[in-house]
Every structure is written in structure tokens, then in C-alpha cells.
Design a protein around this motif. Structure first.
Motif, short mmCIF file in Angstrom:
data_model
loop_
_atom_site.label_atom_id
_atom_site.label_comp_id
_atom_site.label_asym_id
_atom_site.label_seq_id
_atom_site.Cartn_x
_atom_site.Cartn_y
_atom_site.Cartn_z
N THR A 192 71.23 31.22 73.92
CA THR A 192 71.10 32.44 73.11
C THR A 192 69.67 32.69 72.63
O THR A 192 69.32 33.83 72.31
CB THR A 192 72.02 32.36 71.88
OG1 THR A 192 71.69 31.18 71.12
CG2 THR A 192 73.48 32.29 72.31
N GLU A 193 68.86 31.65 72.54
CA GLU A 193 67.49 31.79 72.02
C GLU A 193 66.46 31.26 73.02
O GLU A 193 65.45 30.68 72.63
CB GLU A 193 67.35 31.05 70.68
CG GLU A 193 68.35 31.45 69.62
CD GLU A 193 68.10 32.87 69.10
OE1 GLU A 193 66.98 33.38 69.31
OE2 GLU A 193 69.01 33.45 68.49
N ALA A 194 66.72 31.49 74.30
CA ALA A 194 65.87 30.91 75.34
C ALA A 194 64.43 31.39 75.25
O ALA A 194 63.49 30.61 75.40
CB ALA A 194 66.44 31.22 76.72
N SER A 195 64.24 32.68 74.99
CA SER A 195 62.87 33.22 74.98
C SER A 195 62.07 32.62 73.82
O SER A 195 60.88 32.31 73.98
CB SER A 195 62.89 34.74 74.88
OG SER A 195 63.54 35.17 73.70
N LEU A 196 62.71 32.43 72.66
CA LEU A 196 62.02 31.80 71.54
C LEU A 196 61.73 30.33 71.82
O LEU A 196 60.66 29.82 71.47
CB LEU A 196 62.87 31.92 70.27
CG LEU A 196 63.02 33.33 69.69
CD1 LEU A 196 63.96 33.31 68.49
CD2 LEU A 196 61.66 33.89 69.28
N GLN A 197 62.67 29.65 72.47
CA GLN A 197 62.47 28.24 72.80
C GLN A 197 61.33 28.07 73.80
O GLN A 197 60.51 27.16 73.68
CB GLN A 197 63.76 27.64 73.37
CG GLN A 197 63.65 26.14 73.63
CD GLN A 197 64.94 25.54 74.14
OE1 GLN A 197 65.98 26.22 74.20
NE2 GLN A 197 64.91 24.28 74.52
N ILE A 198 61.26 28.98 74.78
CA ILE A 198 60.17 28.93 75.76
C ILE A 198 58.82 29.11 75.06
O ILE A 198 57.85 28.41 75.35
CB ILE A 198 60.38 30.01 76.84
CG1 ILE A 198 61.58 29.65 77.72
CG2 ILE A 198 59.13 30.17 77.70
CD1 ILE A 198 62.02 30.76 78.64
N ALA A 199 58.77 30.07 74.13
CA ALA A 199 57.52 30.30 73.40
C ALA A 199 57.14 29.07 72.58
O ALA A 199 55.96 28.67 72.55
CB ALA A 199 57.67 31.52 72.50
N PHE A 200 58.12 28.46 71.92
CA PHE A 200 57.85 27.27 71.12
C PHE A 200 57.37 26.12 72.00
O PHE A 200 56.42 25.40 71.65
CB PHE A 200 59.10 26.85 70.35
CG PHE A 200 58.89 25.63 69.49
CD1 PHE A 200 58.10 25.68 68.36
CD2 PHE A 200 59.50 24.43 69.83
CE1 PHE A 200 57.90 24.55 67.57
CE2 PHE A 200 59.31 23.29 69.05
CZ PHE A 200 58.51 23.35 67.92
N ASN A 201 58.02 25.95 73.15
CA ASN A 201 57.59 24.91 74.09
C ASN A 201 56.15 25.14 74.54
O ASN A 201 55.38 24.19 74.72
CB ASN A 201 58.51 24.87 75.30
CG ASN A 201 59.85 24.24 74.99
OD1 ASN A 201 60.11 23.82 73.87
ND2 ASN A 201 60.74 24.20 75.97
N GLY A 202 55.80 26.40 74.72
CA GLY A 202 54.43 26.72 75.11
C GLY A 202 53.43 26.34 74.03
O GLY A 202 52.36 25.79 74.32
N VAL A 203 53.80 26.61 72.77
CA VAL A 203 52.92 26.23 71.65
C VAL A 203 52.75 24.71 71.62
O VAL A 203 51.63 24.20 71.48
CB VAL A 203 53.50 26.73 70.31
CG1 VAL A 203 52.72 26.15 69.14
CG2 VAL A 203 53.48 28.25 70.27
N VAL A 204 53.84 23.98 71.78
CA VAL A 204 53.79 22.52 71.77
C VAL A 204 52.93 22.01 72.93
O VAL A 204 52.07 21.13 72.76
CB VAL A 204 55.21 21.92 71.84
CG1 VAL A 204 55.16 20.41 72.07
CG2 VAL A 204 55.99 22.24 70.57
N ALA A 205 53.17 22.56 74.11
CA ALA A 205 52.45 22.09 75.30
C ALA A 205 50.95 22.34 75.19
O ALA A 205 50.13 21.44 75.48
CB ALA A 205 53.01 22.78 76.55
N PHE A 206 50.57 23.53 74.77
CA PHE A 206 49.14 23.84 74.68
C PHE A 206 48.48 23.17 73.48
O PHE A 206 47.27 22.92 73.52
CB PHE A 206 48.92 25.34 74.67
CG PHE A 206 48.95 25.95 76.04
CD1 PHE A 206 48.01 25.58 76.99
CD2 PHE A 206 49.90 26.89 76.39
CE1 PHE A 206 48.03 26.14 78.27
CE2 PHE A 206 49.93 27.46 77.65
CZ PHE A 206 48.99 27.07 78.60
#
Length: 220
Positions: A192-206
Motif C-alpha cells: 500500500t505504501e510502496a512509493s514512499l518505501q522506495i523513496a525512503f530506501n533511496g534516502v537510506v542508500a544515498f
């Protein structure tokens, strides 16, 4: 020409090797994350119809202005590849001396591929796209998704290797930090919140790539 690092660059039994261009590579690597999210935030604020709760960041690659996000992926990915090259030059012994730059390089290459192969327009974005998911998944959208998934999995792999390395050196803080990053990146995607999770993962990764690049830059 490769020169041996000075004793000040050695710690916990690890040796480092420096080259004149390594600091430039690490500077590019440190800037990759800030560059990526500066571009993404600017696009989110200026492109009509984009809503982060609905549209993943990759959706910015679609439409007439999609080339901006495509270039953003490619440039950021090149910065991560620079980090992989720099680490391979600097760290010449210890656990993961080959695996960490390999996995980091795969992360960077995955970002480049994600930029070259775009998602399908869907859920009303870009403006004029019908609401709802795309009817069928194009080959380039499949490549994009596979590249992104491989990229984040590879970075998690690099973090796991660094956990082992840190535990063997009895470096608790890096071990815990890398373990947390790996767990976040390997969590199943929310339905249900995939787009937000992807964005958060991007913040963590970078954040990881920036911190790692700045740490290595002190040794270069």
C-alpha cells in the motif's frame, strides 16, 4: 602511479593505497546522493500531477520532461560507480576488499540502467495519463524494475559484508549501522505504501554512499 598510504592512513590492521585521482572520485561519490534528491525534489515540486504517495520517484522519468530524471539516475549511478572504483583502490586487504566494491558497483550500474529504461506512465502521471495501473508491463519497464531491485539488493549485500568486516575488527558502531541499512533495504515492499518505501530506501542508500565516500576521502 600507485603509492602506499602513510601510517596515519592505517587502522585496525587494514592497509590502504591511494592514487592522485581517488579524492576526485570520492568527491563525486559524496555528491551523488545530494544531487539525486535535489533534482527529485525540484521535479516533485514543479511537475503537475506528481504525488509521492501514489507515484514512485521513477515515474518522473516519464513524459516530456522525463529526460531530467533519466539523466539524474545516470549521473547518480556514475557517482556510485566512482565510489566502487575508489574503494577498490584504497582498501587492499581485510574482509570484503573485493566484494564491497563489486556490490557497490552493481548498485551504481543498476541506477544507470534504471535511468536508461523507464517505467510505464500510469496512475494519472504524467498529466493526461489514464488513472489506474498500466495495461500490461512494457519490456523497458520490466528492465527498469529488475535493475532497481538488483541495485538495492546489491547494496544490502555490500552492507552485510561490511558488518562481517566490522565485527571482526570489533568496530561496533559501523557493524550496527551497516546492519540497519541492510535490513531496511531487504524489507519486503509494502503493498500500500510502496512509493514512499522506495523513496525512503533511496534516502537510506544515498546517505550510506555519502557517508562512506566522506569516510574514505579522509584516507585518500
Amino acid at each position: 602511479m600507485t603509492s602506499l598510504a602513510t601510517p596515519a592512513h592505517r587502522s585496525a590492521g587494514t592497509s590502504y593505497v591511494e592514487r592522485p585521482s581517488t579524492r576526485r572520485l570520492l568527491t563525486a561519490a559524496a555528491l551523488a546522493g545530494p544531487f539525486f534528491f535535489t533534482s527529485v525534489i525540484a521535479q516533485m515540486l514543479t511537475r503537475d500531477g506528481f504525488e509521492l504517495r501514489v507515484h514512485p520517484i521513477s515515474q518522473l522519468s516519464t513524459g516530456d520532461l522525463g529526460w531530467i530524471q533519466m539523466a539524474t539516475f545516470v549521473v547518480a549511478g556514475a557517482g556510485v560507480i566512482a565510489l566502487a572504483v575508489a574503494r577498490r583502490r584504497l582498501v587492499r586487504d581485510g574482509t570484503g576488499r573485493r566484494l564491497v566494491p563489486l556490490f557497490t558497483g552493481i548498485f551504481g550500474a543498476g541506477l544507470v540502467l534504471a535511468g536508461l529504461f523507464v517505467m510505464d506512465p500510469e496512475y494519472g502521471f504524467p498529466a493526461g495519463t489514464p488513472e489506474g495501473p498500466a495495461v500490461g508491463m512494457s519490456w523497458h519497464s520490466i528492465v527498469h524494475s529488475a535493475a532497481a531491485a538488483t541495485a538495492f539488493t546489491a547494496l544490502a549485500g555490500a552492507c552485510i559484508v561490511l558488518v562481517v568486516r566490522s565485527v571482526r575488527r570489533r568496530a561496533i558502531v559501523p557493524a550496527v549501522g551497516n546492519l540497519v541499512v541492510a535490513i531496511i533495504l531487504l524489507l519486503p515492499m509494502s503493498s500500500t505504501e510502496a512509493s514512499l518505501q522506495i523513496a525512503f530506501n533511496g534516502v537510506v542508500a544515498f546517505t550510506w554512499t555519502t557517508v562512506h565516500a566522506l569516510r574514505l576521502r579522509r584516507l585518500a
